[in-house]
Design an enzyme around this catalytic site. Structure first.
Site, mmCIF file in Angstrom:
data_model
loop_
_atom_site.group_PDB
_atom_site.id
_atom_site.type_symbol
_atom_site.label_atom_id
_atom_site.label_comp_id
_atom_site.label_asym_id
_atom_site.label_seq_id
_atom_site.Cartn_x
_atom_site.Cartn_y
_atom_site.Cartn_z
ATOM 1 C CG ASP A 39 -2.174 0.862 1.152
ATOM 2 O OD1 ASP A 39 -2.236 1.556 0.274
ATOM 3 O OD2 ASP A 39 -3.013 1.055 2.143
ATOM 4 C CG HIS A 56 0.155 1.793 -9.455
ATOM 5 N ND1 HIS A 56 -0.098 1.634 -8.055
ATOM 6 C CD2 HIS A 56 -1.174 2.461 -9.740
ATOM 7 C CE1 HIS A 56 -1.417 1.894 -7.770
ATOM 8 N NE2 HIS A 56 -1.827 2.671 -8.684
ATOM 9 C CG LEU A 150 9.973 -17.183 -3.360
ATOM 10 C CD1 LEU A 150 9.536 -17.087 -1.985
ATOM 11 C CD2 LEU A 150 10.403 -15.871 -3.977
HETATM 12 C C1 FPP Z 1 -2.277 0.069 -3.203
HETATM 13 O O1 FPP Z 1 -1.634 1.383 -3.203
HETATM 14 C C2 FPP Z 1 -1.514 -0.582 -4.475
HETATM 15 C C3 FPP Z 1 -2.164 -1.165 -5.627
HETATM 16 C C4 FPP Z 1 -3.686 -1.223 -5.634
HETATM 17 C C5 FPP Z 1 -1.547 -1.617 -6.563
HETATM 18 C C6 FPP Z 1 -0.299 -2.608 -6.163
HETATM 19 C C7 FPP Z 1 0.247 -2.898 -7.334
HETATM 20 C C8 FPP Z 1 1.843 -2.977 -7.207
HETATM 21 C C9 FPP Z 1 2.600 -2.747 -6.297
HETATM 22 C C10 FPP Z 1 2.454 -3.357 -8.485
HETATM 23 C C11 FPP Z 1 2.106 -4.797 -8.650
HETATM 24 C C12 FPP Z 1 3.482 -5.440 -9.592
HETATM 25 C C13 FPP Z 1 3.159 -6.380 -10.454
HETATM 26 C C14 FPP Z 1 4.273 -7.155 -10.850
HETATM 27 C C15 FPP Z 1 1.635 -6.968 -10.680
HETATM 28 P P1 FPP Z 1 -2.418 2.764 -3.419
HETATM 29 O O2 FPP Z 1 -2.406 2.891 -4.985
HETATM 30 O O3 FPP Z 1 -3.923 2.398 -2.840
HETATM 31 O O4 FPP Z 1 -1.842 3.689 -2.644
HETATM 32 P P2 FPP Z 1 -2.524 5.035 -1.923
HETATM 33 O O5 FPP Z 1 -3.520 4.477 -0.758
HETATM 34 O O6 FPP Z 1 -1.348 5.767 -1.535
HETATM 35 O O7 FPP Z 1 -3.254 5.834 -2.760
#
Ligand code: FPP
Length: 257
Positions: A39, A56, A150
């Site tokens: 997050d 992201h 893994l």
């Molecule tokens: C939450 O942060 C994150 C997500 C919903 C997306 C997570 C995805 C990745 C970390 C990339 C994944 C990688 C692969 C290879 C699939 P948020 O956007 O809710 O953050 P915020 O709360 O600060 O707005």
């Protein structure tokens, strides 16, 4: 014999202290299954006046470094919550961007995963995912299916309540057919998307939020939780080691004394 990653780590670990720390962690009980709620990508980008998707993209890089270290530490399963069933509510452009990340991630990282004996798996509802997203994951699963190291498990279009409801519906159907008798913990677990996996030992959530957000509600019953204010794109090897060290100093009693 040193594997490529061990050599990589020896070469790239910022100091001998890092290398020694890794060895020390491995001498104690390493969590078999680590699950991460990644997050804070949006806030990471906002702090830098960048579009949310930049967060992201940077988050994807964090997945790569944490996978490398988890493998190095001989963790068995690393589950990363990449997209929830609720995340469809986000603007289409952001959803589209996230849905392109598996392809980008695996496009560059898959050869290393194959070489390093990592198996790619997925939990979540395949239906509803774009063809290119699912295609990239399926290809990676296929190419790594003989690997025995893994497990890098993507939770994609995953929601725990939907998973539990689906399990209950299948159980009801099988009960009607007389396939099963009394439903036990073990039987119920077999109907979940994680049927092949042990429950997470350590559950990490970044960015200062203290909630589960529909993630592994059944499976996390006895997980140790570790929360950090660090935003996911800033999550480093150092943070993972810290989380594991904290875990190693906890006493897990599973309701006993
Ligand atoms: C939450 O942060 C994150 C997500 C919903 C997306 C997570 C995805 C990745 C970390 C990339 C994944 C990688 C692969 C290879 C699939 P948020 O956007 O809710 O953050 P915020 O709360 O600060 O707005």
């Amino acid at each position: 014999m040193y594997s490529i990653w061990k050599r990589w780590y020896k070469k790239n670990a910022s100091s001998n202290a890092d290398y020694d720390r890794i060895q020390k962690i491995k001498q104690s009980e390493v969590p078999q299954h680590i699950a991460i709620i990644m997050d804070g990508n949006g806030r990471w980008a906002k702090k830098r006046a960048l579009p949310r998707v930049a967060g992201h993209h940077e988050g994807m890089k964090a997945v790569r470094r944490i996978t490398r270290l988890a493998n190095q530490l001989e963790v068995s399963i690393l589950t990363v919550y990449a997209f929830s069933t609720e995340n469809w509510k986000r603007p289409k452009s952001e959803v589209d961007y996230i849905m392109n990340l598996p392809q980008e991630f695996l496009g560059t990282f898959l050869p290393e995963l194959v070489a390093e004996n990592v198996q790619v798996k997925m939990i979540g509802e395949p239906e509803g995912l774009p063809v290119h997203t699912l295609g990239a994951i399926k290809r990676a699963m296929e190419e790594t299916k003989e690997n025995t190291g893994l497990i890098l498990n993507f939770a994609l279009n995953y929601g725990s309540r939907a998973e539990i409801l689906s399990a209950v519906n299948k159980l009801v159907a099988d009960s009607k057919d007389g396939v099963i008798g009394e439903i036990t913990d073990d039987i119920f677990s077999k109907y979940l998307m994680t049927s092949e996996l042990p429950d997470p030992d350590l559950l990490i959530r970044t960015s200062g939020e203290i909630r589960l957000s529909n993630f592994m509600l059944w499976q996390a019953a006895y997980s140790e939780f570790w929360f950090t204010d660090v935003l996911w794109p800033d999550f480093s090897e150092e943070h993972l080691m810290e989380a594991i060290e904290v875990y190693q100093n906890r006493s897990r009693r599973y309701g006993g004394v």
